[in-house]
Design a protein around this motif. Structure first.
Motif, PDB file in Angstrom:
ATOM      1  N   ALA A  42       0.813  -1.214   0.000  1.00 28.01           N
ATOM      2  CA  ALA A  42       0.000   0.000   0.000  1.00 28.01           C
ATOM      3  C   ALA A  42       0.849   1.267   0.000  1.00 28.01           C
ATOM      4  O   ALA A  42       0.519   2.232  -0.667  1.00 28.01           O
ATOM      5  CB  ALA A  42      -0.934  -0.006   1.204  1.00 28.01           C
ATOM      6  N   ARG A  43       1.947   1.288   0.719  1.00 28.76           N
ATOM      7  CA  ARG A  43       2.768   2.493   0.817  1.00 28.76           C
ATOM      8  C   ARG A  43       3.971   2.471  -0.123  1.00 28.76           C
ATOM      9  O   ARG A  43       4.814   3.350  -0.068  1.00 28.76           O
ATOM     10  CB  ARG A  43       3.276   2.648   2.252  1.00 28.76           C
ATOM     11  N   SER A  44       4.071   1.475  -0.968  1.00 27.84           N
ATOM     12  CA  SER A  44       5.277   1.309  -1.787  1.00 27.84           C
ATOM     13  C   SER A  44       5.173   2.062  -3.114  1.00 27.84           C
ATOM     14  O   SER A  44       4.106   2.469  -3.544  1.00 27.84           O
ATOM     15  CB  SER A  44       5.531  -0.169  -2.047  1.00 27.84           C
ATOM     16  N   THR A  45       6.314   2.213  -3.753  1.00 22.26           N
ATOM     17  CA  THR A  45       6.412   2.847  -5.061  1.00 22.26           C
ATOM     18  C   THR A  45       6.653   1.758  -6.098  1.00 22.26           C
ATOM     19  O   THR A  45       7.562   0.948  -5.935  1.00 22.26           O
ATOM     20  CB  THR A  45       7.573   3.856  -5.095  1.00 22.26           C
ATOM     21  N   GLU A  46       5.867   1.758  -7.157  1.00 23.09           N
ATOM     22  CA  GLU A  46       5.995   0.743  -8.198  1.00 23.09           C
ATOM     23  C   GLU A  46       6.926   1.241  -9.297  1.00 23.09           C
ATOM     24  O   GLU A  46       6.796   2.365  -9.784  1.00 23.09           O
ATOM     25  CB  GLU A  46       4.618   0.445  -8.777  1.00 23.09           C
ATOM     26  N   THR A  47       7.871   0.385  -9.701  1.00 21.70           N
ATOM     27  CA  THR A  47       8.815   0.714 -10.769  1.00 21.70           C
ATOM     28  C   THR A  47       8.849  -0.436 -11.762  1.00 21.70           C
ATOM     29  O   THR A  47       9.015  -1.589 -11.369  1.00 21.70           O
ATOM     30  CB  THR A  47      10.231   0.942 -10.205  1.00 21.70           C
ATOM     31  N   ARG A  48       8.691  -0.136 -13.041  1.00 20.37           N
ATOM     32  CA  ARG A  48       8.783  -1.159 -14.085  1.00 20.37           C
ATOM     33  C   ARG A  48      10.242  -1.326 -14.487  1.00 20.37           C
ATOM     34  O   ARG A  48      10.982  -0.352 -14.588  1.00 20.37           O
ATOM     35  CB  ARG A  48       7.966  -0.760 -15.312  1.00 20.37           C
ATOM     36  N   ASN A  49      10.631  -2.589 -14.731  1.00 16.52           N
ATOM     37  CA  ASN A  49      12.002  -2.870 -15.113  1.00 16.52           C
ATOM     38  C   ASN A  49      12.035  -4.133 -15.965  1.00 16.52           C
ATOM     39  O   ASN A  49      10.994  -4.712 -16.253  1.00 16.52           O
ATOM     40  CB  ASN A  49      12.882  -3.017 -13.866  1.00 16.52           C
ATOM     41  N   THR A  50      13.228  -4.554 -16.336  1.00 21.98           N
ATOM     42  CA  THR A  50      13.425  -5.757 -17.128  1.00 21.98           C
ATOM     43  C   THR A  50      14.310  -6.720 -16.355  1.00 21.98           C
ATOM     44  O   THR A  50      15.318  -6.309 -15.782  1.00 21.98           O
ATOM     45  CB  THR A  50      14.088  -5.415 -18.478  1.00 21.98           C
ATOM     46  N   CYS A  51      13.970  -7.988 -16.335  1.00 20.28           N
ATOM     47  CA  CYS A  51      14.757  -9.009 -15.647  1.00 20.28           C
ATOM     48  C   CYS A  51      16.130  -9.119 -16.315  1.00 20.28           C
ATOM     49  O   CYS A  51      16.211  -9.216 -17.539  1.00 20.28           O
ATOM     50  CB  CYS A  51      14.027 -10.350 -15.681  1.00 20.28           C
ATOM     51  N   PRO A  52      17.223  -9.126 -15.550  1.00 22.03           N
ATOM     52  CA  PRO A  52      18.563  -9.127 -16.144  1.00 22.03           C
ATOM     53  C   PRO A  52      19.146 -10.513 -16.401  1.00 22.03           C
ATOM     54  O   PRO A  52      20.265 -10.623 -16.882  1.00 22.03           O
ATOM     55  CB  PRO A  52      19.384  -8.416 -15.073  1.00 22.03           C
ATOM     56  N   TYR A  53      18.415 -11.586 -16.086  1.00 25.09           N
ATOM     57  CA  TYR A  53      19.046 -12.896 -16.077  1.00 25.09           C
ATOM     58  C   TYR A  53      19.340 -13.490 -17.444  1.00 25.09           C
ATOM     59  O   TYR A  53      20.384 -14.064 -17.663  1.00 25.09           O
ATOM     60  CB  TYR A  53      18.214 -13.879 -15.257  1.00 25.09           C
ATOM     61  N   CYS A  54      18.428 -13.428 -18.396  1.00 23.89           N
ATOM     62  CA  CYS A  54      18.664 -14.117 -19.664  1.00 23.89           C
ATOM     63  C   CYS A  54      18.240 -13.232 -20.825  1.00 23.89           C
ATOM     64  O   CYS A  54      17.890 -12.084 -20.663  1.00 23.89           O
ATOM     65  CB  CYS A  54      17.925 -15.447 -19.686  1.00 23.89           C
ATOM     66  N   SER A  55      18.238 -13.813 -21.999  1.00 22.02           N
ATOM     67  CA  SER A  55      17.949 -13.032 -23.199  1.00 22.02           C
ATOM     68  C   SER A  55      16.464 -12.880 -23.484  1.00 22.02           C
ATOM     69  O   SER A  55      16.097 -12.249 -24.464  1.00 22.02           O
ATOM     70  CB  SER A  55      18.625 -13.702 -24.390  1.00 22.02           C
ATOM     71  N   VAL A  56      15.593 -13.424 -22.659  1.00 19.20           N
ATOM     72  CA  VAL A  56      14.160 -13.297 -22.911  1.00 19.20           C
ATOM     73  C   VAL A  56      13.697 -11.862 -22.677  1.00 19.20           C
ATOM     74  O   VAL A  56      12.939 -11.309 -23.453  1.00 19.20           O
ATOM     75  CB  VAL A  56      13.360 -14.291 -22.040  1.00 19.20           C
ATOM     76  N   GLY A  57      14.160 -11.221 -21.618  1.00 19.79           N
ATOM     77  CA  GLY A  57      13.792  -9.830 -21.337  1.00 19.79           C
ATOM     78  C   GLY A  57      12.412  -9.684 -20.755  1.00 19.79           C
ATOM     79  O   GLY A  57      11.629  -8.846 -21.201  1.00 19.79           O
ATOM     80  N   CYS A  58      12.078 -10.491 -19.761  1.00 13.72           N
ATOM     81  CA  CYS A  58      10.756 -10.418 -19.130  1.00 13.72           C
ATOM     82  C   CYS A  58      10.583  -9.108 -18.372  1.00 13.72           C
ATOM     83  O   CYS A  58      11.521  -8.591 -17.773  1.00 13.72           O
ATOM     84  CB  CYS A  58      10.572 -11.589 -18.149  1.00 13.72           C
ATOM     85  N   GLY A  59       9.370  -8.600 -18.372  1.00 12.32           N
ATOM     86  CA  GLY A  59       9.052  -7.386 -17.636  1.00 12.32           C
ATOM     87  C   GLY A  59       8.759  -7.706 -16.184  1.00 12.32           C
ATOM     88  O   GLY A  59       8.103  -8.700 -15.870  1.00 12.32           O
ATOM     89  N   ALA A  83       2.187  -7.921 -15.680  1.00  8.29           N
ATOM     90  CA  ALA A  83       1.092  -8.501 -16.474  1.00  8.29           C
ATOM     91  C   ALA A  83       0.868  -7.752 -17.785  1.00  8.29           C
ATOM     92  O   ALA A  83       0.303  -8.310 -18.731  1.00  8.29           O
ATOM     93  CB  ALA A  83      -0.194  -8.505 -15.653  1.00  8.29           C
ATOM     94  N   ASP A  84       1.296  -6.502 -17.886  1.00  9.35           N
ATOM     95  CA  ASP A  84       1.117  -5.718 -19.104  1.00  9.35           C
ATOM     96  C   ASP A  84       2.284  -5.859 -20.080  1.00  9.35           C
ATOM     97  O   ASP A  84       2.255  -5.274 -21.155  1.00  9.35           O
ATOM     98  CB  ASP A  84       0.941  -4.235 -18.755  1.00  9.35           C
ATOM     99  N   HIS A  85       3.322  -6.595 -19.708  1.00  7.95           N
ATOM    100  CA  HIS A  85       4.495  -6.741 -20.572  1.00  7.95           C
ATOM    101  C   HIS A  85       4.207  -7.769 -21.667  1.00  7.95           C
ATOM    102  O   HIS A  85       3.692  -8.852 -21.378  1.00  7.95           O
ATOM    103  CB  HIS A  85       5.711  -7.170 -19.742  1.00  7.95           C
ATOM    104  N   PRO A  86       4.517  -7.452 -22.926  1.00  9.09           N
ATOM    105  CA  PRO A  86       4.163  -8.372 -24.020  1.00  9.09           C
ATOM    106  C   PRO A  86       4.977  -9.661 -24.057  1.00  9.09           C
ATOM    107  O   PRO A  86       4.554 -10.634 -24.663  1.00  9.09           O
ATOM    108  CB  PRO A  86       4.424  -7.539 -25.281  1.00  9.09           C
ATOM    109  N   VAL A  87       6.129  -9.695 -23.396  1.00 16.96           N
ATOM    110  CA  VAL A  87       6.971 -10.887 -23.443  1.00 16.96           C
ATOM    111  C   VAL A  87       6.477 -11.966 -22.499  1.00 16.96           C
ATOM    112  O   VAL A  87       6.264 -13.113 -22.881  1.00 16.96           O
ATOM    113  CB  VAL A  87       8.446 -10.528 -23.127  1.00 16.96           C
ATOM    114  N   ASN A  88       6.302 -11.626 -21.236  1.00 25.48           N
ATOM    115  CA  ASN A  88       5.986 -12.662 -20.241  1.00 25.48           C
ATOM    116  C   ASN A  88       4.567 -12.600 -19.690  1.00 25.48           C
ATOM    117  O   ASN A  88       4.147 -13.520 -19.002  1.00 25.48           O
ATOM    118  CB  ASN A  88       6.986 -12.600 -19.089  1.00 25.48           C
ATOM    119  N   ARG A  89       3.823 -11.530 -19.935  1.00 27.60           N
ATOM    120  CA  ARG A  89       2.426 -11.413 -19.491  1.00 27.60           C
ATOM    121  C   ARG A  89       2.246 -11.706 -18.000  1.00 27.60           C
ATOM    122  O   ARG A  89       1.282 -12.333 -17.586  1.00 27.60           O
ATOM    123  CB  ARG A  89       1.532 -12.343 -20.292  1.00 27.60           C
ATOM    124  N   GLY A  90       3.217 -11.290 -17.191  1.00 30.25           N
ATOM    125  CA  GLY A  90       3.097 -11.441 -15.741  1.00 30.25           C
ATOM    126  C   GLY A  90       3.738 -12.684 -15.164  1.00 30.25           C
ATOM    127  O   GLY A  90       3.823 -12.823 -13.951  1.00 30.25           O
TER     128      GLY A  90
END
Length: 196
Positions: A42-59, A83-90
């Motif tokens: 509830a009190r947190s700040t949401e930040t969108r990013n990309t997973c750094p582990y592999c070449s898939v590039g999940c949101g 869930a809004d990322h086109p690669v992994n859909r959440g």
């Protein structure tokens, strides 16, 4: 216990089962008087990013506490798939789902480290010093090994002694600019993590 009749035994057993079932369902007095637990994001700040582990590039969505005040230190408290990322859909793989451990690991490097030739210990250096050192070494190697013409006089502009492997968790535009930059230097050994 020896004087208990069968009927008394069934009454005590039934009362015990009923009492424990009611307590497990949340009707215990302590739980009824307790304050409702707040939602942890509830009190947190949401930040969108990309997973750094592999070449898939999940949101991913990272949730952090800390308002950016002078003496407050921000901290990531939760990571989940976007869930809004086109690669992994959440969805996230097990490595992506464990990113919170990666961020809070005591072994995580936060600054570049350098080990001089012959040395046994790594020493920390600033990002500016590390990037300056890399640029100087690349320029020295390119100046010493650049091939501008072949033996028969054809212009080729090649730099074959250094290669580059780029990260794949970036946009098409960043990949295009990186490719153009490396090719403009004459570098031939150039590849991307997504293809390897």
């Amino acid at each position: 216990m020896n004087q208990m009749t069968r009927r008394q035994f069934l009454r005590v057993t039934g009362a015990t089962i009923a009492g424990s079932s009611i307590a497990l369902l949340g009707f215990a007095p302590a739980s009824a008087l307790a304050e409702v637990r707040q939602y942890k994001l509830a009190r947190s700040t949401e930040t969108r990013n990309t997973c750094p582990y592999c070449s898939v590039g999940c949101g991913i969505l990272m949730y952090g506490l800390g308002d950016g005040a002078k003496n407050a230190k921000a901290s990531i408290i939760h990571i989940e798939g976007d869930a809004d990322h086109p690669v992994n859909r959440g969805t996230l793989c097990p490595k992506g789902a464990s990113l919170i451990d990666f961020i809070h690991s005591e072994n995580r490097l936060m600054v570049p480290e350098y080990r001089a030739p012959g040395a046994t210990e790594w020493s920390k250096m600033s990002w500016d010093d590390a990037l300056t050192r890399i640029a100087k070494l690349m320029k020295a190697d390119r100046d010493a090994n650049f091939i501008d013409k072949t033996a028969d006089g054809k212009t080729v502009n090649r730099w074959t002694t250094t290669g580059m492997l780029c990260a794949s968790a970036s946009t098409n535009e960043v990949g295009y600019l990186t490719h153009k930059t490396m090719r403009s230097l004459g570098m031939l050994a150039f590849d991307n993590q997504a293809r390897v």
